[in-house]
Scaffold this motif. Structure first.
Motif, PDB file in Angstrom:
ATOM      1  N   PRO A 225       0.815  -1.212   0.000  1.00 46.28           N
ATOM      2  CA  PRO A 225       0.000   0.000   0.000  1.00 46.28           C
ATOM      3  C   PRO A 225       0.848   1.261   0.000  1.00 46.28           C
ATOM      4  O   PRO A 225       0.348   2.338  -0.274  1.00 46.28           O
ATOM      5  CB  PRO A 225      -0.817  -0.130   1.284  1.00 46.28           C
ATOM      6  N   TRP A 226       2.145   1.128   0.301  1.00 46.81           N
ATOM      7  CA  TRP A 226       3.016   2.295   0.325  1.00 46.81           C
ATOM      8  C   TRP A 226       3.406   2.736  -1.083  1.00 46.81           C
ATOM      9  O   TRP A 226       3.831   3.849  -1.281  1.00 46.81           O
ATOM     10  CB  TRP A 226       4.268   1.990   1.143  1.00 46.81           C
ATOM     11  N   VAL A 227       3.296   1.839  -2.028  1.00 51.98           N
ATOM     12  CA  VAL A 227       3.616   2.193  -3.409  1.00 51.98           C
ATOM     13  C   VAL A 227       2.351   1.962  -4.231  1.00 51.98           C
ATOM     14  O   VAL A 227       2.150   0.912  -4.825  1.00 51.98           O
ATOM     15  CB  VAL A 227       4.799   1.355  -3.947  1.00 51.98           C
ATOM     16  N   GLN A 228       1.479   2.948  -4.274  1.00 49.61           N
ATOM     17  CA  GLN A 228       0.181   2.778  -4.906  1.00 49.61           C
ATOM     18  C   GLN A 228       0.296   2.580  -6.409  1.00 49.61           C
ATOM     19  O   GLN A 228      -0.604   2.012  -7.035  1.00 49.61           O
ATOM     20  CB  GLN A 228      -0.710   3.985  -4.598  1.00 49.61           C
ATOM     21  N   VAL A 229       1.392   3.018  -7.026  1.00 46.62           N
ATOM     22  CA  VAL A 229       1.535   2.837  -8.468  1.00 46.62           C
ATOM     23  C   VAL A 229       1.662   1.367  -8.839  1.00 46.62           C
ATOM     24  O   VAL A 229       1.485   1.010  -9.997  1.00 46.62           O
ATOM     25  CB  VAL A 229       2.745   3.626  -9.020  1.00 46.62           C
ATOM     26  N   ASN A 230       1.966   0.513  -7.872  1.00 46.18           N
ATOM     27  CA  ASN A 230       2.076  -0.922  -8.148  1.00 46.18           C
ATOM     28  C   ASN A 230       0.821  -1.697  -7.758  1.00 46.18           C
ATOM     29  O   ASN A 230       0.819  -2.930  -7.841  1.00 46.18           O
ATOM     30  CB  ASN A 230       3.275  -1.525  -7.407  1.00 46.18           C
TER      31      ASN A 230
ATOM     32  N   ALA B  31      -5.588 -11.973 -10.526  1.00 41.84           N
ATOM     33  CA  ALA B  31      -5.386 -10.532 -10.344  1.00 41.84           C
ATOM     34  C   ALA B  31      -6.711  -9.789 -10.398  1.00 41.84           C
ATOM     35  O   ALA B  31      -6.932  -8.824  -9.653  1.00 41.84           O
ATOM     36  CB  ALA B  31      -4.434 -10.008 -11.421  1.00 41.84           C
ATOM     37  N   GLU B  32      -7.619 -10.228 -11.263  1.00 44.37           N
ATOM     38  CA  GLU B  32      -8.937  -9.592 -11.341  1.00 44.37           C
ATOM     39  C   GLU B  32      -9.739  -9.842 -10.067  1.00 44.37           C
ATOM     40  O   GLU B  32     -10.463  -8.951  -9.595  1.00 44.37           O
ATOM     41  CB  GLU B  32      -9.691 -10.121 -12.553  1.00 44.37           C
ATOM     42  N   LEU B  33      -9.627 -11.055  -9.521  1.00 45.17           N
ATOM     43  CA  LEU B  33     -10.313 -11.343  -8.264  1.00 45.17           C
ATOM     44  C   LEU B  33      -9.816 -10.406  -7.160  1.00 45.17           C
ATOM     45  O   LEU B  33     -10.611  -9.853  -6.392  1.00 45.17           O
ATOM     46  CB  LEU B  33     -10.083 -12.802  -7.873  1.00 45.17           C
ATOM     47  N   ASP B  34      -8.497 -10.218  -7.088  1.00 41.58           N
ATOM     48  CA  ASP B  34      -7.933  -9.346  -6.059  1.00 41.58           C
ATOM     49  C   ASP B  34      -8.412  -7.910  -6.246  1.00 41.58           C
ATOM     50  O   ASP B  34      -8.723  -7.209  -5.288  1.00 41.58           O
ATOM     51  CB  ASP B  34      -6.405  -9.433  -6.111  1.00 41.58           C
ATOM     52  N   MET B  35      -8.475  -7.478  -7.512  1.00 39.77           N
ATOM     53  CA  MET B  35      -8.961  -6.127  -7.801  1.00 39.77           C
ATOM     54  C   MET B  35     -10.420  -5.967  -7.385  1.00 39.77           C
ATOM     55  O   MET B  35     -10.803  -4.954  -6.777  1.00 39.77           O
ATOM     56  CB  MET B  35      -8.811  -5.824  -9.288  1.00 39.77           C
ATOM     57  N   ALA B  36     -11.264  -6.966  -7.706  1.00 48.28           N
ATOM     58  CA  ALA B  36     -12.676  -6.883  -7.361  1.00 48.28           C
ATOM     59  C   ALA B  36     -12.878  -6.774  -5.853  1.00 48.28           C
ATOM     60  O   ALA B  36     -13.820  -6.144  -5.376  1.00 48.28           O
ATOM     61  CB  ALA B  36     -13.420  -8.097  -7.923  1.00 48.28           C
ATOM     62  N   MET B  37     -11.971  -7.385  -5.095  1.00 44.11           N
ATOM     63  CA  MET B  37     -12.103  -7.363  -3.647  1.00 44.11           C
ATOM     64  C   MET B  37     -11.604  -6.045  -3.043  1.00 44.11           C
ATOM     65  O   MET B  37     -12.246  -5.467  -2.159  1.00 44.11           O
ATOM     66  CB  MET B  37     -11.330  -8.539  -3.037  1.00 44.11           C
ATOM     67  N   TRP B  38     -10.476  -5.539  -3.535  1.00 44.03           N
ATOM     68  CA  TRP B  38      -9.804  -4.472  -2.798  1.00 44.03           C
ATOM     69  C   TRP B  38      -9.746  -3.116  -3.489  1.00 44.03           C
ATOM     70  O   TRP B  38      -9.406  -2.123  -2.853  1.00 44.03           O
ATOM     71  CB  TRP B  38      -8.365  -4.914  -2.464  1.00 44.03           C
ATOM     72  N   ASN B  39     -10.049  -3.041  -4.780  1.00 42.78           N
ATOM     73  CA  ASN B  39      -9.887  -1.757  -5.480  1.00 42.78           C
ATOM     74  C   ASN B  39     -10.787  -0.665  -4.898  1.00 42.78           C
ATOM     75  O   ASN B  39     -10.370   0.486  -4.778  1.00 42.78           O
ATOM     76  CB  ASN B  39     -10.168  -1.946  -6.971  1.00 42.78           C
ATOM     77  N   HIS B  40     -12.020  -1.030  -4.552  1.00 40.14           N
ATOM     78  CA  HIS B  40     -12.943  -0.042  -3.979  1.00 40.14           C
ATOM     79  C   HIS B  40     -13.520  -0.514  -2.644  1.00 40.14           C
ATOM     80  O   HIS B  40     -14.600  -0.087  -2.244  1.00 40.14           O
ATOM     81  CB  HIS B  40     -14.077   0.237  -4.969  1.00 40.14           C
ATOM     82  N   HIS B  41     -12.774  -1.380  -1.980  1.00 40.70           N
ATOM     83  CA  HIS B  41     -13.224  -1.882  -0.678  1.00 40.70           C
ATOM     84  C   HIS B  41     -13.360  -0.712   0.306  1.00 40.70           C
ATOM     85  O   HIS B  41     -12.551   0.235   0.280  1.00 40.70           O
ATOM     86  CB  HIS B  41     -12.220  -2.904  -0.146  1.00 40.70           C
ATOM     87  N   PRO B  42     -14.345  -0.754   1.178  1.00 41.22           N
ATOM     88  CA  PRO B  42     -14.502   0.339   2.153  1.00 41.22           C
ATOM     89  C   PRO B  42     -13.261   0.592   2.994  1.00 41.22           C
ATOM     90  O   PRO B  42     -13.047   1.729   3.446  1.00 41.22           O
ATOM     91  CB  PRO B  42     -15.679  -0.140   3.019  1.00 41.22           C
ATOM     92  N   ARG B  43     -12.438  -0.442   3.221  1.00 38.04           N
ATOM     93  CA  ARG B  43     -11.245  -0.251   4.050  1.00 38.04           C
ATOM     94  C   ARG B  43     -10.025   0.171   3.229  1.00 38.04           C
ATOM     95  O   ARG B  43      -8.953   0.388   3.782  1.00 38.04           O
ATOM     96  CB  ARG B  43     -10.928  -1.546   4.813  1.00 38.04           C
ATOM     97  N   THR B  44     -10.166   0.281   1.907  1.00 38.94           N
ATOM     98  CA  THR B  44      -9.054   0.716   1.062  1.00 38.94           C
ATOM     99  C   THR B  44      -8.944   2.230   1.114  1.00 38.94           C
ATOM    100  O   THR B  44      -9.924   2.946   0.858  1.00 38.94           O
ATOM    101  CB  THR B  44      -9.267   0.255  -0.391  1.00 38.94           C
TER     102      THR B  44
ATOM    103  N   ALA C  21      -7.048   2.536  -7.128  1.00 40.16           N
ATOM    104  CA  ALA C  21      -5.617   2.581  -7.445  1.00 40.16           C
ATOM    105  C   ALA C  21      -5.181   1.448  -8.369  1.00 40.16           C
ATOM    106  O   ALA C  21      -4.154   1.558  -9.047  1.00 40.16           O
ATOM    107  CB  ALA C  21      -4.800   2.535  -6.154  1.00 40.16           C
ATOM    108  N   PHE C  22      -5.938   0.338  -8.413  1.00 38.59           N
ATOM    109  CA  PHE C  22      -5.550  -0.778  -9.267  1.00 38.59           C
ATOM    110  C   PHE C  22      -5.554  -0.339 -10.742  1.00 38.59           C
ATOM    111  O   PHE C  22      -6.566   0.158 -11.258  1.00 38.59           O
ATOM    112  CB  PHE C  22      -6.526  -1.952  -9.094  1.00 38.59           C
TER     113      PHE C  22
END
Length: 447
Positions: free
Chosen positions: A11-16, A246-259, A264-265
């Motif tokens: 999370p410290w390097v959001q470009v990745n 990678a798409e599964l991870d994006m679906a979970m965390w890209n707009h998660h309330p705790r993100t 950023a994905f």
């Protein structure tokens, strides 16, 4: 094992964000291929069962799914055993001892002496006695290739003390990679060894070797960094499946309330500030494949102008260029060319090399070295599903220094018995100890 609970990109390097852990997995594996003790990694699909309903019909963020995570092997006793290393000690400069080997010093005084000594001026002989220099040279070089900008004195690395009482650096906490700017120092206390001209020369020889044997081929089946990226990426986008992990991870965390940084994905373009300044990166495609291409281009000579400098902010070829910048030496012998000589026989294959030349007229020939590297990947001769991929940088066959360059070189038949594509190269050394770049390879197909 250590579980990366920050997900598969720091999370410290959001470009990745969206790289799905490839930044860490590629980096750890690159260290290993270069001979540095380093951790294995693997991906897991992480679920936490906390309720009867596995998935919520109202929200994709409720349910058992926690997304994709990367597991990183701890540098402990099991790590040493799996790596085939003699039982020794492992220490962290931050947290102290991790593992104490049988018969090894237990109080940490040896580690403290080594660290204290590394922080002051020492004779060349001290470094040769205390530090595993080949491991250090490769460690330092790969840090430049992957741009490990979070590395620092006393932090984000371990040390392994072998029974011969020499210390090897061990990479750790690789979560700020492929950044074309400086941040933390990117070096460790033991970098002081390079203040000695003889040790710096040895490091530069190794740096040029890594550029030639790991960073000169971006193809997906070329036995180098492009192939490594492809091998690891196949775990994330397995063949025959429409969707990827990678798409599964994006679906979970890209707009998660705790993100904290939503969306950023695969943000494209993206920019981020570092201690060395701000940089901007643009993906060829805003998806996982775009990140894979970014890694390959970062580690290879991908700039059209071939102009490189530390902290220049240009992500194209930055890692390759940083190591090239450190390895440059206008006095090394010219890069030779090689060719086959005659047909292969039961004894071996014969090769010839162009004459030794040097930009310094007083420098003389000292030795020539030949090597055969092995490459295996899907689509290559003899490839079988489920077998490990091989890389040119890994040891296969090496002549060692040969002091007679006048006769053709006969590489023994056993060097060509293994199945795959075999790359033959040679390089020259002068009397100052400088090695040239390895020649461009001659490829031999072995079935």
């Amino acid at each position: 094992d250590h579980l990366n609970l920050n997900g598969c990109s720091s999370p410290w390097v959001q470009v990745n964000r969206g790289m799905a852990g490839m930044d860490e997995a590629v980096s750890f594996r690159a260290f290993h291929l270069a001979g540095v003790p380093s951790s294995n990694t693997h991906w897991i699909h992480w679920r936490v069962v906390s309720r009867a309903e596995e998935a919520s019909k109202q929200s994709q963020y409720d349910g058992d799914l926690w997304g994709l995570y990367l597991v990183v092997q701890d540098p402990d006793g099991a790590f040493l055993k799996e790596r085939g290393l003699p039982d020794g000690n492992t220490f962290s400069p931050e947290t102290g001892k991790k593992h104490i080997g049988h018969g090894m010093p237990r109080d940490g005084a040896d580690f403290n002496r080594f660290m204290d000594g590394s922080r002051s001026a020492k004779l060349e002989a001290w470094w040769r006695e205390q530090l595993n220099l080949p491991d250090y040279y490769s460690f330092h070089a790969i840090n430049r290739i992957v741009s490990n900008v979070d590395l620092r004195h006393g932090g984000n690395h371990f040390f392994y003390e072998s029974p011969d009482r020499r210390w090897s650096p061990v990479p750790w906490d690789l979560d700020m990679m492929f950044i074309p700017k400086t941040h933390w120092p990117g070096i460790i206390d033991q970098t002081r060894c390079l203040e000695h001209p003889a040790l710096k020369l040895e490091y530069q020889n190794r740096a040029r070797e890594i550029l030639d044997l790991f960073c000169s081929d971006a193809s997906t089946n070329g036995g180098q960094v492009g192939q490594l990226v492809e091998e690891l990426a196949r775990a994330i986008r397995p063949a025959g499946h429409e969707r990827t992990w990678a798409e599964l991870d994006m679906a979970m965390w890209n707009h998660h309330p705790r993100t904290s940084d939503k969306g950023a994905f695969y943000r494209n373009p993206a920019s981020q500030g570092m201690m060395g300044g701000e940089f901007r990166r643009t993906l060829a495609t805003p998806d996982f494949n775009g990140f894979c291409r970014l890694i390959t281009e970062f580690c290879t000579d991908s700039r059209t102008n071939h102009l490189y400098a530390p902290n220049d902010g240009n992500i194209l070829g930055y890692g390759y260029g940083h190591l090239f910048w450190e390895s440059r030496d206008d006095n090394i012998p010219a890069r030779p060319t090689i060719r086959t000589s005659g047909n292969a026989t039961s004894v071996g294959r014969t090769f010839e090399i162009s004459p030794f030349t040097s930009p310094v007229t007083t420098n003389r020939f000292a030795a020539v070295q030949w090597r055969v590297g092995r490459s295996t990947a899907p689509g290559q001769p003899g490839w079988r599903t489920g077998k490990r991929w091989h890389y040119e940088i890994e040891p296969h066959w090496d002549s060692g220094p040969v002091t007679d360059a006048t006769a053709p070189m006969q590489v023994p038949a056993e060097a060509f018995k293994t199945t795959g594509l075999l790359r033959v190269r040679a390089r020259y050394q002068d009397q100052t100890g400088r090695w040239s770049h390895w020649s461009e390879p001659l490829t031999v197909e072995s079935k």
